[in-house]
Design an enzyme around this catalytic site. Structure first.
Site, short mmCIF file in Angstrom:
data_model
loop_
_atom_site.label_atom_id
_atom_site.label_comp_id
_atom_site.label_asym_id
_atom_site.label_seq_id
_atom_site.Cartn_x
_atom_site.Cartn_y
_atom_site.Cartn_z
N THR A 211 -14.42 60.76 122.49
CA THR A 211 -15.33 60.57 123.63
C THR A 211 -14.92 59.29 124.35
O THR A 211 -14.71 58.25 123.74
CB THR A 211 -16.80 60.51 123.16
OG1 THR A 211 -16.93 59.48 122.19
CG2 THR A 211 -17.24 61.82 122.53
N GLN A 215 -15.00 58.80 131.42
CA GLN A 215 -13.77 59.60 131.61
C GLN A 215 -13.87 60.99 131.00
O GLN A 215 -13.06 61.86 131.29
CB GLN A 215 -12.60 58.89 130.98
CG GLN A 215 -12.09 57.72 131.81
CD GLN A 215 -11.09 56.94 131.00
OE1 GLN A 215 -10.16 57.51 130.45
NE2 GLN A 215 -11.31 55.65 130.88
N GLY A 216 -14.79 61.18 130.10
CA GLY A 216 -14.94 62.51 129.49
C GLY A 216 -14.49 62.53 128.04
O GLY A 216 -14.55 61.52 127.35
N GLY A 241 -23.97 59.61 123.34
CA GLY A 241 -23.05 60.17 122.34
C GLY A 241 -23.78 61.13 121.41
O GLY A 241 -23.24 62.18 121.03
N ASP A 242 -25.00 60.78 121.04
CA ASP A 242 -25.77 61.67 120.16
C ASP A 242 -26.07 62.99 120.87
O ASP A 242 -26.03 64.06 120.25
CB ASP A 242 -27.10 61.00 119.75
CG ASP A 242 -26.85 59.73 118.96
OD1 ASP A 242 -25.81 59.66 118.28
OD2 ASP A 242 -27.68 58.81 119.05
N ASN A 266 -20.84 67.66 127.38
CA ASN A 266 -20.74 66.70 128.49
C ASN A 266 -21.89 66.88 129.48
O ASN A 266 -22.45 65.89 129.97
CB ASN A 266 -19.43 66.90 129.25
CG ASN A 266 -18.25 66.24 128.55
OD1 ASN A 266 -18.44 65.46 127.62
ND2 ASN A 266 -17.04 66.56 128.99
N GLY A 277 -34.51 55.77 127.06
CA GLY A 277 -34.71 56.10 125.65
C GLY A 277 -33.64 57.07 125.16
O GLY A 277 -33.13 57.90 125.92
O1 RIB Z 1 -26.90 56.24 119.24
C1 RIB Z 1 -28.08 55.62 119.65
C2 RIB Z 1 -28.87 55.18 118.46
O2 RIB Z 1 -28.17 54.19 117.77
C3 RIB Z 1 -30.21 54.59 118.78
O3 RIB Z 1 -31.24 55.53 118.90
C4 RIB Z 1 -30.43 53.60 117.66
O4 RIB Z 1 -31.38 54.02 116.74
C5 RIB Z 1 -29.07 53.42 117.02
O5 RIB Z 1 -29.03 53.91 115.75
#
Ligand code: RIB
Length: 293
Positions: A211, A215-216, A241-242, A266, A277
């Site tokens: 990642t 840029q992708g 990223g999550d 993406n 958040g």
């Molecule tokens: O990836 C983001 C997360 O990283 C946040 O929510 C925080 O809890 C950290 O762990």
């Protein structure tokens, strides 16, 4: 039958301080707002996948405190199975202290109860993981636990997606056992020391997705490919990223191919950064389909 995803990872409460500029070393700045919301890379990825239609089990540990209760309620509200989310009377729920300035973050994580996601805990609830079609892992639980899960999933032919964040060094033998690994460029350097992007992608063939923020995502499919990121105005990149990982995993479980799963991830990530958040901007399916149009 719908496929099952087990996310084994951290559940934390995010305490986000919003400030016009990031304090320099030794500097005090006045914040403009404070925002307390559920986070933790594991829980975030579980929520991202569940909002996009995946059947998700959250495996982890929280403390017997107010934050733990809020996290459990939040996951349940999102339709995530919490049967393997242990509540530990002697632990504090994990917390993350996030400084948000100019839409970008710096984070300090106190792992708390996430440290109790031990090998023996995982062994004790393995029956809840053994029938998963995909296991999602990140680096906010102890390293021996991560190694144990990768080894056991490999033996039992369960696909693993490892998001190696935050940075931890992991022997290459583990990297070869996972189905997908999704480092950013900094994490990549630690995982494949001395290799440039092309060499690492060639070595990782198909399983390595790098990642690269705006840029992708770079990956390997008969040569280097890049799936470009969508250009949007970012309010808060926390959890982008999550969102990518949860959405990518959901798409793979729905049977999409590698390229369209990355594009799906993406698109979801581009929506997530437009709200405050980690979980605040994570989209539902309709919104992602709109972007993909
Ligand atoms: O990836 C983001 C997360 O990283 C946040 O929510 C925080 O809890 C950290 O762990």
């Amino acid at each position: 039958m719908k496929k099952k995803m087990a996310v084994i990872g951290s559940c934390s409460m995010d305490i986000t301080l919003i400030t016009p500029h990031r304090p320099a070393q030794g500097e005090t700045v006045i914040g403009t707002d404070i925002h307390i919301s559920p986070g933790g890379k594991g829980a975030n990825q579980a929520v991202a996948a569940a909002r996009l239609g995946a059947t998700v089990y959250m495996v982890g540990c929280i403390g017997s405190d107010m934050y733990g209760e809020m996290i459990r309620e939040n996951l349940s509200r999102e339709g995530i199975n919490v049967a393997y989310l242990a509540e530990l009377p002697d632990e504090h729920t994990g917390t993350a202290y996030i400084t948000l300035a100019d839409g970008d973050n710096s984070i300090i994580v106190m792992r708390g109860a996430n440290n109790a996601v031990t090998v023996s805990y995982i062994e004790s609830i393995w029956h809840g993981i053994a029938d998963a079609d995909l296991v999602l892992l990140q680096n906010e639980i102890p390293l021996p636990t991560i190694q144990y899960i990768i080894d056991r999933c490999d033996k039992e032919h369960i696909d693993v997606l490892l998001n190696p964040a935050p940075m931890l060094s992991l022997a290459e033998v583990y990297l070869d056992k996972v189905r997908y690994i999704t480092p950013n460029e900094h994490e990549l350097e630690l995982l494949y020391p001395g290799l440039n992007l092309e060499a690492a992608l060639q070595r990782g063939k198909g399983r390595l997705l790098v990642t690269q923020g705006a840029q992708g995502v770079a990956y390997w499919q008969d040569g280097i490919k890049t799936a470009p990121a969508y250009r949007v105005e970012a309010v808060d990149t926390t959890g982008a990223g999550d969102t990518f990982n949860g959405a990518f995993a959901a798409a793979i479980l729905q049977g999409q191919d590698l390229e369209s799963s990355i594009r799906f991830g993406n698109a979801a990530a581009s929506l997530s950064v437009q709200k405050l958040g980690a979980q605040g901007g994570m989209p539902h399916l309709e919104a992602v389909r709109e972007v993909l149009k």
